[in-house]
Motif scaffolding. Structure first.
Motif, PDB file in Angstrom:
ATOM      1  N   GLY A 255     -18.421  30.285 -39.356  1.00 51.89           N
ATOM      2  CA  GLY A 255     -17.910  30.363 -40.716  1.00 51.89           C
ATOM      3  C   GLY A 255     -16.330  29.962 -41.031  1.00 51.89           C
ATOM      4  O   GLY A 255     -16.112  29.225 -41.797  1.00 51.89           O
TER       5      GLY A 255
ATOM      6  N   LYS B  47     -27.402  38.461 -40.134  1.00 52.46           N
ATOM      7  CA  LYS B  47     -27.661  37.308 -41.550  1.00 52.46           C
ATOM      8  C   LYS B  47     -28.642  36.826 -41.612  1.00 52.46           C
ATOM      9  O   LYS B  47     -29.893  36.807 -40.841  1.00 52.46           O
ATOM     10  CB  LYS B  47     -26.793  36.011 -42.114  1.00 52.46           C
TER      11      LYS B  47
ATOM     12  N   THR C  28     -25.079  22.302 -43.559  1.00 56.22           N
ATOM     13  CA  THR C  28     -25.158  23.584 -43.598  1.00 56.22           C
ATOM     14  C   THR C  28     -24.597  24.235 -42.855  1.00 56.22           C
ATOM     15  O   THR C  28     -24.662  24.083 -41.011  1.00 56.22           O
ATOM     16  CB  THR C  28     -26.971  23.796 -44.147  1.00 56.22           C
TER      17      THR C  28
ATOM     18  N   ILE D  29     -24.264  27.697 -42.243  1.00 59.41           N
ATOM     19  CA  ILE D  29     -24.665  29.371 -42.243  1.00 59.41           C
ATOM     20  C   ILE D  29     -24.226  29.123 -40.175  1.00 59.41           C
ATOM     21  O   ILE D  29     -25.328  30.874 -39.816  1.00 59.41           O
ATOM     22  CB  ILE D  29     -25.506  29.461 -43.513  1.00 59.41           C
TER      23      ILE D  29
ATOM     24  N   TYR E 270     -30.051  30.223 -39.141  1.00 55.29           N
ATOM     25  CA  TYR E 270     -30.402  28.575 -40.225  1.00 55.29           C
ATOM     26  C   TYR E 270     -31.819  28.029 -39.067  1.00 55.29           C
ATOM     27  O   TYR E 270     -32.166  27.625 -39.333  1.00 55.29           O
ATOM     28  CB  TYR E 270     -29.832  27.912 -40.606  1.00 55.29           C
TER      29      TYR E 270
ATOM     30  N   VAL F 185     -32.162  34.294 -43.713  1.00 55.64           N
ATOM     31  CA  VAL F 185     -32.124  33.054 -44.298  1.00 55.64           C
ATOM     32  C   VAL F 185     -33.789  32.596 -44.990  1.00 55.64           C
ATOM     33  O   VAL F 185     -34.441  33.346 -43.676  1.00 55.64           O
ATOM     34  CB  VAL F 185     -31.613  31.650 -44.313  1.00 55.64           C
TER      35      VAL F 185
ATOM     36  N   GLN G  30     -15.229  26.862 -43.634  1.00 56.07           N
ATOM     37  CA  GLN G  30     -15.297  26.447 -44.279  1.00 56.07           C
ATOM     38  C   GLN G  30     -13.751  26.516 -44.700  1.00 56.07           C
ATOM     39  O   GLN G  30     -13.382  25.872 -45.956  1.00 56.07           O
ATOM     40  CB  GLN G  30     -15.678  27.957 -44.975  1.00 56.07           C
TER      41      GLN G  30
ATOM     42  N   SER H 152     -30.746  34.174 -49.166  1.00 54.64           N
ATOM     43  CA  SER H 152     -29.883  34.359 -47.610  1.00 54.64           C
ATOM     44  C   SER H 152     -29.387  36.286 -47.470  1.00 54.64           C
ATOM     45  O   SER H 152     -29.657  36.587 -49.270  1.00 54.64           O
ATOM     46  CB  SER H 152     -28.449  33.528 -47.716  1.00 54.64           C
TER      47      SER H 152
ATOM     48  N   THR I  12     -27.066  39.538 -45.637  1.00 58.22           N
ATOM     49  CA  THR I  12     -25.807  39.638 -44.924  1.00 58.22           C
ATOM     50  C   THR I  12     -25.728  41.224 -45.138  1.00 58.22           C
ATOM     51  O   THR I  12     -25.931  42.043 -45.964  1.00 58.22           O
ATOM     52  CB  THR I  12     -24.811  39.029 -44.943  1.00 58.22           C
TER      53      THR I  12
END
Length: 517
Positions: free
Chosen positions: A403, A15, A427, A429, A433, A17, A406, A28, A30
């Motif tokens: 993840g 990933k 955030t 992510i 990040y 960013v 979420q 971003s 992936t």
């Protein structure tokens, strides 16, 4: 617009960013990938993919924000991994991944006998387990001598990216401390006697801290990535530690819970303030991401990997499964699962552990199974937390990241089972990040940015007091279920390998029950 670029190489994806000076994510990207599992207990990945995916992500991010001025680059990756390369920096074999790869049991036992547990723990901080990098290097020397003779350098995902971007051969202290027993935890340096005994042919990488600038982007790397030549690149570190940075969970007393393919926990302590380096045989003692810090860390071998397995097995989507698991209710209608589907790391340190589902009847549904899986990971987290506390960890604050945050149901179950309030930042992510933040701090001209400004807490998840007794009972059964099935699942694990293997480097279950009480 001044921006930093952060990329993390994870177990199931890479990933990236692009973040502005205020912490706002401008773009971003992936790239999904898969690890290789050539045999039970072996988990590998072609290290060349790490660079290919970094370059592709960088090009995509640069194209997505053509007005951005990239002023620094942050890198991060899963670990500890063992990627061995020759003198030309060509990998001599696929990288051996972190604690989910359990191949080096014989080497762990031999090195422990040769060096002695007391010296291993005194020097390196932790006993040797499937998480340790040293035995995996010795496994290559023992089992693949023709490969070992060509090996000259040691890399992990972040340090591999740094090498390709800048030409620097470095490794951060945190990652190095997991190449046990080749690193001295108190002196913060390589332990030369052990290194020369087990890895003499490998050039020792220079040691720096995660947020230090390792070098600048070369012209060749610039042409491949689109990042301007001369851009500073930090050393970076293992993803769980960068995740902790991304949510500000790296202060003394903080515990970071990373919800991902596996579950990872990092508790932070500081020897600079006079605290002791915490040690316990069932967890990992490591250097921290920053000078003067120490961590007590632990990890489940499966979490998101287990829920993904159930999703694929039942041919249902996550919203369906979550709704059905919610309807199932606490206790999953009498099901109890051990989440050891890929062996287990902490606190049982048992590569031959296997998944167990107890209490099944013909009336149970896939929703009950999914609920039991979520509760199993939560029970695993509680087992780790209670083991950390028994070792002296004064856990003051819990921060959730990754993840899995979420899904509110999973978060609520973990809080209910552990009795812990979790803070969830705006955030989540994750490591990419955090890498971008470290890169921004590294080149700050005046006042460095603060992660609390970049990424404030968005919500808290509070345990439901009315469920405490139910989950206390379930946790007691969880610990006893492992002890009661351990011998049988070890026999099954040997069958899965095709022949009887050596005894597991695990901890006696009676010790675990004492620690959990």
């Amino acid at each position: 617009m001044r921006c930093t670029l952060g990329v993390d190489i994870g177990t199931s994806s890479s990933k990236g960013v692009l973040v502005d000076a205020d912490g706002v994510i401008l773009a971003s990207a992936t790239r999904a990938h898969e690890v290789s599992r050539p045999r039970p207990g072996r988990v590998e990945m072609d290290g060349r993919v790490w660079w290919d995916e970094f370059a592709a992500l960088a090009r995509e991010l640069v194209a997505a924000a053509p007005d951005a001025e990239i002023v620094s680059v942050g890198v991060s990756g899963m670990g500890p991994c063992i990627l061995l390369a020759d003198e030309h920096d060509e990998p001599v074999r696929d990288a051996i991944l972190y604690g989910v790869d359990t191949r080096a049991t014989a080497q762990i036992e031999r090195m422990t006998t040769e060096l002695g547990v007391d010296d291993i723990v005194r020097i390196g901080g932790s006993t040797l387990t499937s998480q340790a990098g040293g035995p995996k290097m010795v496994w290559v020397a023992d089992e693949e001598p023709e490969v070992w003779t060509r090996a000259r350098r040691l890399f992990m995902p972040a340090s591999w990216l740094v090498r390709r971007l800048t030409g620097a051969y470095v490794l951060d202290h945190q990652s190095a401390s997991q190449v046990s027993p080749l690193y001295e935890i108190e002196a913060e340096r390589w332990h030369e006697p052990f290194w020369d005994r087990y890895a003499e042919r490998i050039e020792r990488p220079s040691l720096t801290w995660a947020g230090d600038v390792a070098g600048t982007v070369t012209a060749e790397a610039s042409a491949l990535t689109g990042i301007p030549a001369g851009t500073p690149v930090i050393t970076g570190t293992i993803d769980a530690w960068t995740e902790a940075v991304s949510v500000g969970a790296h202060e003394v007393g903080d515990l970071m819970l990373m919800y991902g393919t596996t579950m990872f926990m990092v508790f932070t302590n500081s020897v600079a303030t006079g605290n002791e380096t915490l040690r316990t045989p069932s967890m990992w003692t490591t250097a921290g991401a920053f000078l003067g810090t120490r961590n007590l860390a632990g990890g489940l071998s499966t979490s998101g990997a287990l829920t993904a397995w159930l999703k694929d097995l039942t041919d249902a989507d996550y919203p369906q499964l979550l709704a059905e698991a919610d309807a199932s209710g606490p206790g999953a209608r009498g099901l109890l699962m051990l989440p050891y589907f890929a062996g287990e790391r902490t606190p049982i340190q048992d590569p031959d552990a296997r998944g167990v589902i107890a209490g099944l009847t013909l009336e149970h549904t896939r929703g009950d199974l999914y609920r039991a899986a979520l509760e199993a990971t939560a029970l695993g987290v509680r087992h780790n937390v209670e083991t950390m506390r028994a070792a002296g960890a004064d856990i003051r604050r819990i921060v959730a990241v990754g993840g899995g945050t979420q899904g509110r149901l999973w978060l609520q179950i973990v809080s209910d089972v552990t009795g812990l309030v979790q803070e969830v930042p705006a955030t989540t992510i994750g490591a990419s990040y955090g890498a971008a933040f470290l890169a921004a701090v590294a080149i700050a001209d005046a006042e460095a940015p603060q992660i609390t400004d970049w990424n404030p807490v968005a919500e808290t998840v509070t345990p439901r007091a009315e469920l405490r007794d139910r989950y206390d009972t379930l946790f007691d059964r969880y610990v006893r279920l492992y002890g009661g099935t351990r011998d049988i699942v070890h026999e099954l694990a040997a069958d899965q390998r095709g022949a009887a293997g050596p005894p597991s480097a695990s901890i006696d279950p009676t010790t675990l029950e004492a620690e959990a009480s």
